[in-house]
Design a protein around this motif. Structure first.
Motif, PDB file in Angstrom:
ATOM      1  N   VAL A  68       0.854  -1.186   0.000  1.00  0.00           N
ATOM      2  CA  VAL A  68       0.000   0.000   0.000  1.00  0.00           C
ATOM      3  C   VAL A  68       0.889   1.234   0.000  1.00  0.00           C
ATOM      4  CG1 VAL A  68      -1.759   1.287   1.268  1.00  0.00           C
ATOM      5  CG2 VAL A  68      -1.815  -1.218   1.220  1.00  0.00           C
ATOM      6  N   GLY A  69       0.565   2.192  -0.859  1.00  0.00           N
ATOM      7  CA  GLY A  69       1.421   3.364  -0.971  1.00  0.00           C
ATOM      8  C   GLY A  69       2.766   2.971  -1.564  1.00  0.00           C
ATOM      9  N   SER A  82       4.384   0.114   2.157  1.00  0.00           N
ATOM     10  CA  SER A  82       3.735  -0.418   3.360  1.00  0.00           C
ATOM     11  C   SER A  82       3.161  -1.800   3.066  1.00  0.00           C
ATOM     12  CB  SER A  82       2.617   0.523   3.831  1.00  0.00           C
ATOM     13  OG  SER A  82       3.156   1.752   4.271  1.00  0.00           O
ATOM     14  N   CYS A 123      -6.641  -9.161   7.794  1.00  0.00           N
ATOM     15  CA  CYS A 123      -5.684  -8.244   7.181  1.00  0.00           C
ATOM     16  C   CYS A 123      -4.714  -7.766   8.260  1.00  0.00           C
ATOM     17  CB  CYS A 123      -6.443  -7.073   6.571  1.00  0.00           C
ATOM     18  SG  CYS A 123      -5.433  -5.727   5.983  1.00  0.00           S
ATOM     19  N   ILE A 163      -1.564  -5.303   9.118  1.00  0.00           N
ATOM     20  CA  ILE A 163      -0.751  -4.156   8.718  1.00  0.00           C
ATOM     21  C   ILE A 163       0.522  -4.164   9.557  1.00  0.00           C
ATOM     22  CG2 ILE A 163      -0.684  -1.647   8.513  1.00  0.00           C
ATOM     23  CD1 ILE A 163      -3.811  -1.781   8.531  1.00  0.00           C
ATOM     24  N   LEU A 176       1.817   3.187   6.733  1.00  0.00           N
ATOM     25  CA  LEU A 176       0.370   3.000   6.796  1.00  0.00           C
ATOM     26  C   LEU A 176      -0.084   2.831   8.243  1.00  0.00           C
ATOM     27  CD1 LEU A 176      -2.380   2.445   5.443  1.00  0.00           C
ATOM     28  CD2 LEU A 176      -1.690   0.036   5.286  1.00  0.00           C
ATOM     29  N   LEU A 225      -3.994   6.489   1.422  1.00  0.00           N
ATOM     30  CA  LEU A 225      -3.489   5.199   1.877  1.00  0.00           C
ATOM     31  C   LEU A 225      -4.627   4.284   2.316  1.00  0.00           C
ATOM     32  CD1 LEU A 225      -0.310   6.214   3.938  1.00  0.00           C
ATOM     33  CD2 LEU A 225      -0.370   4.932   1.794  1.00  0.00           C
ATOM     34  N   ARG A 226      -5.583   4.831   3.056  1.00  0.00           N
ATOM     35  CA  ARG A 226      -6.699   4.007   3.512  1.00  0.00           C
ATOM     36  C   ARG A 226      -7.539   3.512   2.334  1.00  0.00           C
ATOM     37  NH1 ARG A 226     -11.467   5.338   8.012  1.00  0.00           N
ATOM     38  NH2 ARG A 226     -12.426   3.261   7.872  1.00  0.00           N
ATOM     39  N   ASP A 249      -6.527   3.085  -0.747  1.00  0.00           N
ATOM     40  CA  ASP A 249      -5.723   2.085  -1.456  1.00  0.00           C
ATOM     41  C   ASP A 249      -5.758   0.754  -0.726  1.00  0.00           C
ATOM     42  OD1 ASP A 249      -3.978   0.879  -3.224  1.00  0.00           O
ATOM     43  OD2 ASP A 249      -2.186   1.807  -2.389  1.00  0.00           O
ATOM     44  N   LEU A 250      -5.619   0.794   0.595  1.00  0.00           N
ATOM     45  CA  LEU A 250      -5.666  -0.427   1.412  1.00  0.00           C
ATOM     46  C   LEU A 250      -6.981  -1.164   1.226  1.00  0.00           C
ATOM     47  CD1 LEU A 250      -4.749  -2.278   3.824  1.00  0.00           C
ATOM     48  CD2 LEU A 250      -5.874  -0.596   5.324  1.00  0.00           C
ATOM     49  N   GLU A 251      -8.082  -0.462   1.418  1.00  0.00           N
ATOM     50  CA  GLU A 251      -9.391  -1.105   1.356  1.00  0.00           C
ATOM     51  C   GLU A 251      -9.678  -1.647  -0.041  1.00  0.00           C
ATOM     52  OE1 GLU A 251     -11.947   1.953   2.831  1.00  0.00           O
ATOM     53  OE2 GLU A 251     -11.528   1.469   4.943  1.00  0.00           O
ATOM     54  N   GLN A 273      -7.539  -2.639  -2.373  1.00  0.00           N
ATOM     55  CA  GLN A 273      -6.724  -3.816  -2.664  1.00  0.00           C
ATOM     56  C   GLN A 273      -7.203  -5.036  -1.889  1.00  0.00           C
ATOM     57  OE1 GLN A 273      -2.477  -3.822  -3.399  1.00  0.00           O
ATOM     58  NE2 GLN A 273      -2.373  -1.640  -2.896  1.00  0.00           N
TER      59      GLN A 273
END
Length: 643
Positions: free
Chosen positions: A321-322, A325, A371, A373, A378, A412-413, A415-417, A419
């Motif tokens: 992510v990003g 991360s 998930c 992290i 992130l 970032l959030r 992109d995370l969600e 993906q």
């Protein structure tokens, strides 16, 4: 300055403080669970990097003579002053009576919480307002934790006071620097001091070595069966521990639910009285013991799903992510035969491997997902928008960030969600190979690029259509609309207010009761067969077309939602509404943007499909486009309006 170990209750003219502060109120909903979560999080954060042993926490109850509480006479006197001051108060009177009853008993139950392989509370030996010891014992809403730690709001420490019947705890520590010390803290209420009516205690008292409220720099002995020896770490003693209810199992459940990843990935261990929670014992606790017997089915599924994902995941990947991360994603999908094992949720975990929350993403295939992290950018950004309990990421907290941080965190959030959701959807749907043709609906998958003038059915070869499994739904009643309204009104807006949806389904299972066909409703009073008129306005009867079974499919190839049914009545002026149904049978209206009936374009008003005419015995295939992507659990409402 007076140097004597005793209780001191500082005074102030800044105003009166009540018995329960906002900080303590945060943890009253689940005091045992909150205690377990905050303690374990702090111990994991304080892991001593000089040892390869994982953090370890003990929760151990013991009893003692009440008179042996350090400074007992002074503590009792201060609580008596609080009781006398507010004993007739409607809000605090009863609580103060209970506290007084506890402190005057001959014996008192206590809880000792000890951690090992941690740094202890550095700073106990010096006057340093930035030290961990000072922040924990005297800091207000502050913390010196960095981005890799679980907590950072400085509020979790109040969780230890809530299960104390007398709001009193002692902190004792041996730091990894070799220093020892302890201090007692009581969270009472303000009481007047002396003749000045504006001079009151602050409500907080300290069992300390001097008037500067310094800790007592020596070992602390209150639990006669315990000796820390030379092991660094921290001990918390909850005086007057409320051991009513299923407290041990509540703590164990919260440890499992919040720190399963830390247990299985990093070897974190805990012991609650005589029950060990570790990588060695966790499977037996979850699947064979009585520990979880009082938890809800959803809670048990969630804990089991985490264990299964971490020990035997069908699908596993690492996404970035990003810039860099890393995030691990674990997914298990389930067949209809064992879908009761699916949590149907995504567990969001962040380093140091603490669960923040779980979220349900509706998918056709039963699934469980997790998930993780890692310690990265992130993690640091999301930590800044967590609530004080560390159970949510709240976008409203973005306002506390710089403009640059706001943009980065939101991106970032997102992109995370995206993906994570896309990966889960990909792996859960790619194994669905069965193709279904529900009463010929597979042949009616129109392309919305056609002009809609062709009244013939648009045929698509079966080998070009992939249809996901059928879900069956039924209708429910709806209030009437008024024929004199110039614009189309949302006649559905109050249809299900305060009621459970009768047609609600959950992943293909029809949970509702069959609705009698042709149920008539007139206006807001719900009377039947009674036309309602007001001046020149003429009401119409709203007829729920019950007794119709719908087949719902989704074409991955055309990305169209398909509803198939056979009409049991002849009707003019019919409206069809589609709602999504979540796991709790809560419904939310789906905003349909384009629809076709048997391959012909039809009107859509306010997200609802307008059907000009139904003929008894005729089959209808309605294809529509909406903002929701993929197959979902739905409810269909079908109504006729009769004059």
């Amino acid at each position: 300055m007076e140097n004597e170990n005793k209780w001191r209750f500082p005074t102030s003219t800044e105003g009166e403080k009540g018995l329960d502060t906002t900080d303590m109120e945060l943890f009253k909903k689940d005091p045992d669970g909150a205690l377990a979560r905050e303690i374990c999080q702090n111990s994991i954060d304080a892991h001593d990097s000089s040892t390869d042993k994982p953090s370890y926490v003990e929760f151990q109850t013991f009893e003692m003579e009440t008179k042996d509480i350090p400074g007992y006479a002074d503590l009792k006197q201060q609580l008596k002053a609080c009781y006398d001051f507010k004993k007739d108060d409607e809000k605090e009177g009863e609580q103060l009576r209970k506290m007084w009853s506890t402190i005057t008993q001959s014996r008192i139950k206590c809880l000792r919480i000890s951690d090992y392989n941690t740094t202890g509370l550095n700073g106990v030996e010096r006057d340093d307002t930035s030290s961990p010891f000072y922040k924990l014992t005297k800091g207000s809403g502050s913390s010196n934790k960095n981005s890799g730690n679980g907590g950072s709001k400085g509020i979790g420490k109040f969780a230890a006071f809530v299960p104390s019947k007398v709001h009193t705890i002692f902190y004792s520590t041996r730091s990894n620097e070799g220093y020892k010390g302890y201090i007692g803290i009581s969270k009472f209420r303000s009481v007047p001091v002396g003749k000045n009516p504006l001079m009151l205690t602050t409500g907080t008292g300290y069992y300390s070595s001097d008037d500067s409220l310094r800790p007592i720099r020596s070992p602390f002995h209150i639990d006669t069966g315990f000796d820390r020896g030379e092991n660094s770490g921290t001990d918390i003693f909850v005086i007057g521990f409320d051991d009513t209810g299923d407290w041990q199992n509540k703590i164990i459940f919260k440890i499992l639910d919040s720190f399963m990843v830390a247990i299985l990935k990093n070897g974190f261990k805990a012991k609650v009285d005589d029950i060990e929670v570790s990588e060695r014992t966790v499977k037996d606790i979850i699947f064979n013991s009585e520990v979880l017997k009082n938890r809800t089915e959803a809670e048990i599924r969630g804990v089991k799903a985490q264990y299964n994902l971490l020990t035997n995941a069908k699908h596993h990947t690492t996404i970035v992510v990003g810039k860099d991360s890393k995030v691990e994603v674990f997914v298990n999908d389930y067949s209809r035969d064992n879908e009761m094992d699916a949590s149907k949720r995504i567990e969001w975990i962040r380093y140091p491997y603490m669960k923040i929350f779980s979220y349900r993403k509706r998918l056709v295939t039963p699934y469980s997902a997790l998930c993780i992290i890692e310690d990265n950018e992130l993690n640091a950004k999301l930590r800044k928008i967590e609530n004080p309990e560390h159970t949510e990421w709240q976008n409203e907290r973005l306002r506390d960030l710089s403009d640059e941080d706001k943009i980065i965190t939101k991106e970032l959030r997102k992109d995370l969600e995206n993906q994570v959701y896309n990966y889960i959807k990909e792996v859960t749907q790619k194994n669905i190979s069965k193709k279904v043709d529900a009463q010929g609906a597979g042949e009616f998958l129109p392309s919305f690029e056609t002009n809609g003038d062709n009244e013939q059915d648009i045929k698509i070869p079966d080998d070009q259509v992939e249809i996901l499994p059928i879900q069956r739904v039924k209708t429910k009643p709806l209030p009437a609309k008024n024929t004199n309204d110039e614009q189309t009104h949302d006649a559905f807006s109050k249809a299900s207010e305060g009621d459970e949806s009768e047609g609600a389904i959950n992943q293909g299972e029809n949970k509702g009761k069959k609705v009698d066909a042709n149920t008539e409703h007139n206006g807001s009073n719900g009377s039947q067969n009674n036309p309602i008129g007001d001046g020149n306005k003429k009401a119409v009867k709203t007829v729920s077309l019950g007794g119709i079974t719908f087949d719902y499919l989704y074409s991955k190839k055309t990305e169209k939602h398909i509803i198939h049914f056979e009409s049991t009545v002849d009707e003019d002026d019919v409206e069809l509404k589609v709602l999504s149904v979540d796991e709790g049978n809560n419904t939310e209206e789906i905003n349909i943007t384009h629809a076709q009936i048997n391959g012909v374009d039809c009107d859509v008003k306010e997200g609802k499909i307008q059907i000009m005419k139904l003929e008894k015995g005729k089959s209808y295939n309605i294809a529509f486009v909406c903002s929701d992507d993929g197959l979902m659990s739905i409810e269909v409402d079908l109504y006729a309006y009769r004059k």
